[in-house]
Write a protein that holds these residues in place. Sequence first.
Motif, mmCIF file in Angstrom:
data_model
loop_
_atom_site.group_PDB
_atom_site.id
_atom_site.type_symbol
_atom_site.label_atom_id
_atom_site.label_comp_id
_atom_site.label_asym_id
_atom_site.label_seq_id
_atom_site.Cartn_x
_atom_site.Cartn_y
_atom_site.Cartn_z
ATOM 1 N N UNK A 5 0.831 -1.204 0.000
ATOM 2 C CA UNK A 5 0.000 0.000 0.000
ATOM 3 C C UNK A 5 0.867 1.255 0.000
ATOM 4 N N UNK A 6 1.984 1.209 0.717
ATOM 5 C CA UNK A 6 2.847 2.375 0.845
ATOM 6 C C UNK A 6 3.745 2.567 -0.371
ATOM 7 N N UNK A 7 3.969 1.527 -1.162
ATOM 8 C CA UNK A 7 4.864 1.620 -2.322
ATOM 9 C C UNK A 7 4.078 1.597 -3.636
ATOM 10 N N UNK A 8 3.556 0.428 -3.972
ATOM 11 C CA UNK A 8 2.790 0.302 -5.213
ATOM 12 C C UNK A 8 1.559 1.203 -5.174
ATOM 13 N N UNK A 9 0.930 1.274 -4.005
ATOM 14 C CA UNK A 9 -0.259 2.112 -3.864
ATOM 15 C C UNK A 9 0.015 3.572 -4.151
ATOM 16 N N UNK A 10 1.208 4.051 -3.792
ATOM 17 C CA UNK A 10 1.563 5.442 -4.059
ATOM 18 C C UNK A 10 1.696 5.681 -5.559
ATOM 19 N N UNK A 11 2.313 4.731 -6.255
ATOM 20 C CA UNK A 11 2.453 4.870 -7.708
ATOM 21 C C UNK A 11 1.089 4.920 -8.385
ATOM 22 N N UNK A 12 0.173 4.060 -7.906
ATOM 23 C CA UNK A 12 -1.189 4.069 -8.463
ATOM 24 C C UNK A 12 -1.872 5.391 -8.157
ATOM 25 N N UNK A 13 -1.676 5.892 -6.938
ATOM 26 C CA UNK A 13 -2.331 7.141 -6.535
ATOM 27 C C UNK A 13 -1.818 8.330 -7.334
ATOM 28 N N UNK A 14 -0.488 8.391 -7.535
ATOM 29 C CA UNK A 14 0.105 9.547 -8.203
ATOM 30 C C UNK A 14 -0.129 9.495 -9.709
ATOM 31 N N UNK A 15 0.279 8.389 -10.336
ATOM 32 C CA UNK A 15 0.211 8.316 -11.795
ATOM 33 C C UNK A 15 -1.143 7.814 -12.291
ATOM 34 N N UNK A 16 -1.755 6.934 -11.520
ATOM 35 C CA UNK A 16 -3.026 6.374 -11.955
ATOM 36 C C UNK A 16 -4.190 7.308 -11.689
#
Length: 376
Positions: A65-76
Amino acid sequence: MFLRTFGWSFAITVIGLIAAGLFWGPTGFGVVAILSVLEISLSFDNAVVNASVLKRMSPFWQKIFLTVGVLIAVFGMRLIFPLLVVGLTAHIGPSTVIDLALHSDKTYGGLTYAQHLHDAHPAIAAFGGMFLLMIFLDFIFEDKDYQWLRWIERPLEKIGKLDQLSVLVAMVVLLLSASFFGGSHAETVLLAGVLGLITYLAVNGLANVFEGTLEDGDEDEAEDAEGAPAAKNANASVAGVVGKAAFFLFLYLEVLDASFSFDGVVGAFAITSDIFQIALGLGIGAMYIRSLTVFLVRKGTLDDYVYLEHGAHYAIGALSIILMVSIKHDIPEIVTGLIGVAFILASLTSSIMRNRRLGEAEGAGAESEAVTSSKV
């Protein structure tokens, strides 16, 4: 723990602000900083609700959640998703949408990218509003260990025993919103609202099903060995859910984040029309929200301040209504942010007062017991 949890947030903030200053100068630096603060102030209640879900997940999925989730939140959610929304609602091809987003002065059908995104607001607000409303209704109608506003929560918990009451209430709210606020977009509001409801029921339902299956499996394994049930169940609760259950909880958190970010993305265009500045500023803010979520879980804050989760859900309920009203009426982001902060602060204050009363009661009880023992 604080530095370990917020270390990446601090590092990304420094790198992001330096990059903003190099690419866009002092103005870009200021814009990105403002957007970061705006995202954090609007999403604190999001972090509290996230923490209530995240604490059910294993440490591995918390890191996801803290790693992949951040990428999804920012770019996705803050870069790609708005492009998809504009393309679908305005019936524009992907290449044209990207060209509009990259060149804020270009138009399609007489409208810029920001204007197209603004026109898509009824669909965005209806989807996010219904998703958030279901979160609030399921919380307010369920039996809770602690009650904050008892005069509201007690009767609602009683009528909440009616099957699918939250879905019924949500559908009534959607119909009223489409009738009073939808106007020429009434059909779009209904369709987007139903999709938001379906998304919530699907993601949350699947997570609950797999989590229940996992718990049943733990209990079955524990019954095989005499004296093992308590130990195994304790280990399971500490470890948190894994596998499919954790995956769907992760999806639930991402959709929740999207529901919170919709309004922020649209509102960000009032500050700048550069999608990269918006993605960078809101992305920095999203990173802090995730770090704060993990910090709340690891510190056990929700267990120490038992009404905090209540305040966050009331804030979510207010936000869902604001989103539905914003289909027709413009509501400043400052209003949304202040309402959320007010509920959080009120619930935190109530929690502190409760803890103080319990501490005084325990102290008085210990003192009375000591006096009694000395007399004996």
